[in-house]
Each structure stands twice: as C-alpha cells, then as structure tokens.
Write a protein that holds these residues in place. Structure first.
Motif, PDB file in Angstrom:
ATOM      1  N   ALA A  68      -5.628  11.587 -20.507  1.00 22.91           N
ATOM      2  CA  ALA A  68      -6.814  12.237 -21.081  1.00 22.91           C
ATOM      3  C   ALA A  68      -7.672  12.866 -19.994  1.00 22.91           C
ATOM      4  N   ASP A  69      -7.831  12.173 -18.867  1.00 22.92           N
ATOM      5  CA  ASP A  69      -8.639  12.700 -17.765  1.00 22.92           C
ATOM      6  C   ASP A  69      -8.031  13.962 -17.169  1.00 22.92           C
ATOM      7  N   ARG A  70      -6.716  14.092 -17.272  1.00 21.11           N
ATOM      8  CA  ARG A  70      -6.040  15.276 -16.717  1.00 21.11           C
ATOM      9  C   ARG A  70      -5.957  16.435 -17.707  1.00 21.11           C
ATOM     10  N   GLY A  71      -6.531  16.245 -18.894  1.00 20.02           N
ATOM     11  CA  GLY A  71      -6.636  17.355 -19.824  1.00 20.02           C
ATOM     12  C   GLY A  71      -5.710  17.311 -21.016  1.00 20.02           C
ATOM     13  N   MET A  72      -4.980  16.225 -21.213  1.00 18.37           N
ATOM     14  CA  MET A  72      -4.101  16.124 -22.373  1.00 18.37           C
ATOM     15  C   MET A  72      -4.866  15.546 -23.557  1.00 18.37           C
ATOM     16  N   ASP A  73      -4.681  16.152 -24.704  1.00 19.30           N
ATOM     17  CA  ASP A  73      -5.216  15.597 -25.939  1.00 19.30           C
ATOM     18  C   ASP A  73      -4.263  14.494 -26.387  1.00 19.30           C
ATOM     19  N   ILE A  74      -4.689  13.243 -26.244  1.00 18.01           N
ATOM     20  CA  ILE A  74      -3.802  12.126 -26.544  1.00 18.01           C
ATOM     21  C   ILE A  74      -3.958  11.634 -27.983  1.00 18.01           C
ATOM     22  N   GLY A  75      -4.833  12.279 -28.770  1.00 17.63           N
ATOM     23  CA  GLY A  75      -5.048  11.830 -30.144  1.00 17.63           C
ATOM     24  C   GLY A  75      -5.753  10.488 -30.159  1.00 17.63           C
ATOM     25  N   HIS A  76      -5.436   9.655 -31.129  1.00 18.54           N
ATOM     26  CA  HIS A  76      -6.029   8.323 -31.182  1.00 18.54           C
ATOM     27  C   HIS A  76      -5.529   7.505 -29.998  1.00 18.54           C
ATOM     28  N   ARG A  77      -6.467   6.941 -29.264  1.00 18.25           N
ATOM     29  CA  ARG A  77      -6.120   6.235 -28.030  1.00 18.25           C
ATOM     30  C   ARG A  77      -5.141   5.098 -28.297  1.00 18.25           C
ATOM     31  N   GLU A  78      -5.356   4.351 -29.389  1.00 14.91           N
ATOM     32  CA  GLU A  78      -4.459   3.223 -29.670  1.00 14.91           C
ATOM     33  C   GLU A  78      -3.043   3.696 -29.976  1.00 14.91           C
ATOM     34  N   ASP A  79      -2.907   4.888 -30.586  1.00 13.33           N
ATOM     35  CA  ASP A  79      -1.578   5.439 -30.842  1.00 13.33           C
ATOM     36  C   ASP A  79      -0.904   5.856 -29.534  1.00 13.33           C
ATOM     37  N   THR A 139       0.822  -1.227   0.000  1.00 16.19           N
ATOM     38  CA  THR A 139       0.000   0.000   0.000  1.00 16.19           C
ATOM     39  C   THR A 139       0.844   1.261   0.000  1.00 16.19           C
ATOM     40  N   ASP A 140       2.170   1.125  -0.045  1.00 17.57           N
ATOM     41  CA  ASP A 140       3.028   2.311   0.032  1.00 17.57           C
ATOM     42  C   ASP A 140       3.693   2.616  -1.301  1.00 17.57           C
ATOM     43  N   VAL A 141       3.185   2.052  -2.400  1.00 18.71           N
ATOM     44  CA  VAL A 141       3.670   2.374  -3.737  1.00 18.71           C
ATOM     45  C   VAL A 141       2.467   2.635  -4.626  1.00 18.71           C
ATOM     46  N   LYS A 142       2.732   3.260  -5.775  1.00 17.44           N
ATOM     47  CA  LYS A 142       1.638   3.555  -6.686  1.00 17.44           C
ATOM     48  C   LYS A 142       1.005   2.273  -7.222  1.00 17.44           C
ATOM     49  N   GLU A 143      -0.293   2.374  -7.462  1.00 20.17           N
ATOM     50  CA  GLU A 143      -1.035   1.239  -8.005  1.00 20.17           C
ATOM     51  C   GLU A 143      -0.609   0.963  -9.447  1.00 20.17           C
ATOM     52  N   PHE A 144      -0.463  -0.301  -9.791  1.00 18.14           N
ATOM     53  CA  PHE A 144      -0.137  -0.686 -11.164  1.00 18.14           C
ATOM     54  C   PHE A 144      -1.299  -0.348 -12.084  1.00 18.14           C
ATOM     55  N   LYS A 145      -0.970   0.172 -13.275  1.00 14.62           N
ATOM     56  CA  LYS A 145      -1.992   0.457 -14.279  1.00 14.62           C
ATOM     57  C   LYS A 145      -1.537  -0.078 -15.633  1.00 14.62           C
ATOM     58  N   SER A 146      -2.474  -0.533 -16.415  1.00 15.50           N
ATOM     59  CA  SER A 146      -2.175  -0.990 -17.765  1.00 15.50           C
ATOM     60  C   SER A 146      -1.857   0.209 -18.642  1.00 15.50           C
ATOM     61  N   TYR A 147      -1.291  -0.060 -19.828  1.00 15.79           N
ATOM     62  CA  TYR A 147      -1.008   1.031 -20.758  1.00 15.79           C
ATOM     63  C   TYR A 147      -2.285   1.774 -21.124  1.00 15.79           C
ATOM     64  N   GLU A 148      -3.352   1.035 -21.298  1.00 15.54           N
ATOM     65  CA  GLU A 148      -4.625   1.659 -21.649  1.00 15.54           C
ATOM     66  C   GLU A 148      -5.119   2.568 -20.522  1.00 15.54           C
ATOM     67  N   ALA A 149      -4.982   2.102 -19.287  1.00 19.32           N
ATOM     68  CA  ALA A 149      -5.410   2.913 -18.142  1.00 19.32           C
ATOM     69  C   ALA A 149      -4.546   4.167 -18.004  1.00 19.32           C
ATOM     70  N   LEU A 150      -3.266   4.049 -18.288  1.00 19.12           N
ATOM     71  CA  LEU A 150      -2.378   5.208 -18.214  1.00 19.12           C
ATOM     72  C   LEU A 150      -2.734   6.243 -19.275  1.00 19.12           C
ATOM     73  N   ALA A 151      -3.094   5.789 -20.469  1.00 25.54           N
ATOM     74  CA  ALA A 151      -3.531   6.724 -21.508  1.00 25.54           C
ATOM     75  C   ALA A 151      -4.786   7.462 -21.053  1.00 25.54           C
ATOM     76  N   ASP A 152      -5.679   6.749 -20.387  1.00 29.01           N
ATOM     77  CA  ASP A 152      -6.905   7.379 -19.889  1.00 29.01           C
ATOM     78  C   ASP A 152      -6.595   8.398 -18.794  1.00 29.01           C
ATOM     79  N   VAL A 153      -5.580   8.129 -17.972  1.00 28.45           N
ATOM     80  CA  VAL A 153      -5.169   9.086 -16.936  1.00 28.45           C
ATOM     81  C   VAL A 153      -4.764  10.407 -17.581  1.00 28.45           C
TER      82      VAL A 153
END
Length: 305
Positions: free
Chosen positions: A19-30, A3-17
């Motif tokens: 986007a949620d923070r306001g970055m235009d990530i373009g095509h999600r798969e790219d 519980t004292d390290v960051k939670e693991f996230k998949s590449y897809e989840a990281l791309a969503d992070v």
C-alpha cells in the motif's frame, strides 16, 4: 541478528508495504489472506510489470492504478496455463515412452542395459554419461513400488525389458535414453512428430524446462526461456514458422507442444488454446503479448485444431 538479509515482516506489515508503494490492496484483511495463502515473494513476480520503469531499472513504486486484484488475475491465469500445459505434456510423454520402448525393444529386449547395442553417445567419454544415466535408472527401479516392477523382481530377477523400463523413467531420463539410442531408432521416433532426431531431442530439452516450471508452480506466462529449439527449415511446418521470433517466450514453447499434440493426435489439442483465451484482457498494463503471443494467434492453423 543477521544484517545481510532482508528484515522479517509479518503478513500485515507486507500488505502495508504494498500500500505504501502505491498499490491498491483493497480490504487489508483480504490482502493479508492472499499473502498468507501464496506468499509475498511468489506474488512479487506477478506485480513486477506494474513497478515503475526508470532509467536504472524498476522502481519499488507502482504505476498509478495498480491493484492487487489485477495482480491476482495474472496469478490465476498463470495457474490455469501451468495446469493446461502440464496436462498437455502428459500425452506427449506417454507417446514418447511407448514409441521409444517399442523401437528399442526391436533391437534387443534389454538394449538399455547393453551400451554396445546403443548409439555412439552411450560410449562417448568412456561411457561416463551412460553410466550416470544407468545409476539413475537403477535407483528409480529399486525405489519403485509399481506392481509390474515387483512382478519382474520375482520372476526375472529385476531385469526389466526396455518397453517396461521406460515406464519408470522421468522426462529427463527418457530424453537421455533417446539420445543414447541408435540413430535409426531416433529417426523412427522423431518421424512420428514430423521432426528429425536432432530437432526432437532439442524440443524435448525445451519442454523438460517447461515441465519443471509447471511441476514446481513457477511463473510461466511471461517467462523468458533459456533453451532454443532446433526448427525445421522454413516451409515444412508453416505454423511453427510463424512463431520463430518468439521461441524464447512461453507462446513459442507452447507452439512446440501444440504441434506435437496435433501431429500425433494425442490428448486434448484444445486445452492450451482454451488456457490462452482465459487471459485477463481487462489488465491493460500487462497484455497477452507478454507471453509472446501475437494478436492474430487464433487464426494460425496450429491453434484451429
């Protein structure tokens, strides 16, 4: 589960992070493909300047208009700059090897193995620093698979003359050998770069840090450098004078390297200027000045070479 390290996230989840923070990530798969190729953590150093500034530091949210494409432009520029810098360091390193090996050889063929013939620093602290250096040298010699090392093993019992020994030293070990050298040897080598011995040694330390950043694919372009070089008195090297205020930035460090290239005529002196000119000027949030580079840098005699 820890519980004292960051939670693991998949590449897809990281791309969503992003986007949620306001970055235009373009095509999600790219975007996922970019994170798979480079990693979220490594790219985070390049999108840091795009994070909103607050009174308490940087927010996780990005400035409006931030795009992953712009982040990638900075990343790609940095890769070009690292490659160019590493390329430019090579001829300087070779010149130092040749000059130091030659000058030390004029003192004694195996002066590097005879601390009594070296300078006082080789005998300081009961020779502790020299002993560590010698152990590193012996390790490198025993691990080397170079034909010239095998030849000396067969014919001379492994004793390499100093002009051969310098060829198996890395930048750091070469720098230490320069520090152990007699002062007249140091002065002769430093004069080739139009520097004093203490100045050259400090420049070598600075550039060793730069070299390590490049060798480990670290972020170079907007890095704040921890080591400060000793500089000649004002007026001796006017082009270096112009960069005195930014010696803790990458541009200042590159000026050191460019001077050494230009002074000795080693290598391709235009490689660093070409890299700086490749900066993506269409990323207004992060201008070239983040490297410490002034707007009129190309008018300096140092970069007109």
């Amino acid at each position: 589960m820890s519980t004292d390290v960051k939670e693991f996230k998949s590449y897809e989840a990281l791309a969503d992070v992003l986007a949620d923070r306001g970055m235009d990530i373009g095509h999600r798969e790219d975007a996922v493909a970019r994170l798979r190729d480079i990693s979220y953590y490594r790219l985070s150093g390049y999108w840091y300047p795009f994070r909103r500034q607050t009174r308490n530091g940087r927010s996780d949210a990005f400035y409006k208009g931030t795009t992953l494409a712009d982040v990638m432009k900075l990343y790609q520029f940095d890769a070009i700059l690292r490659t160019a810098t590493f390329d430019a360091l090579g001829p300087v390193e070779l010149r130092l090897r040749t000059s130091l090996g030659h000058e030390l050889g004029s003192v004694d063929e195996c002066v590097h193995l005879r601390p009594g013939l070296l300078g006082p620093r080789a005998r300081a602290r009961n020779g502790a620093d020299y002993t560590r250096w010698l152990q590193t040298y012996e390790n490198e010699r025993s691990r080397s698979r170079e034909d010239f090392v095998a030849h000396h093993d067969r014919k001379y019992g492994g004793r390499l003359p100093v002009w051969v020994a310098v060829e198996i030293l890395d930048w750091g070990s070469l720098m230490y050998l320069f520090g152990f050298s007699p002062r007249d040897v140091q002065d002769t080598v430093a004069a080739e770069f139009a520097l004093s011995a203490p100045q050259l040694e400090s420049w070598l330390r600075c550039l060793n840090f730069v070299r390590n950043v490049c060798a480990h694919h670290g972020r170079l372009f907007n890095r704040v450098h921890p080591l400060q070089p000793r500089l000649p008195v004002r007026g001796l090297i006017p082009a270096i004078d112009e960069a005195r205020g930014v010696m803790n930035r990458t541009y200042g460090q590159l000026c050191l390297l460019q001077h050494m290239l230009s002074r000795t005529g080693s290598g391709r002196s235009r490689v660093l200027a070409s890299a700086l000119r490749s900066f993506p000027t269409d990323v207004p949030t992060v201008p070239l000045s983040h490297t410490g580079t002034p707007a009129d840098w190309q008018s300096s005699p140092l970069w007109k070479t």
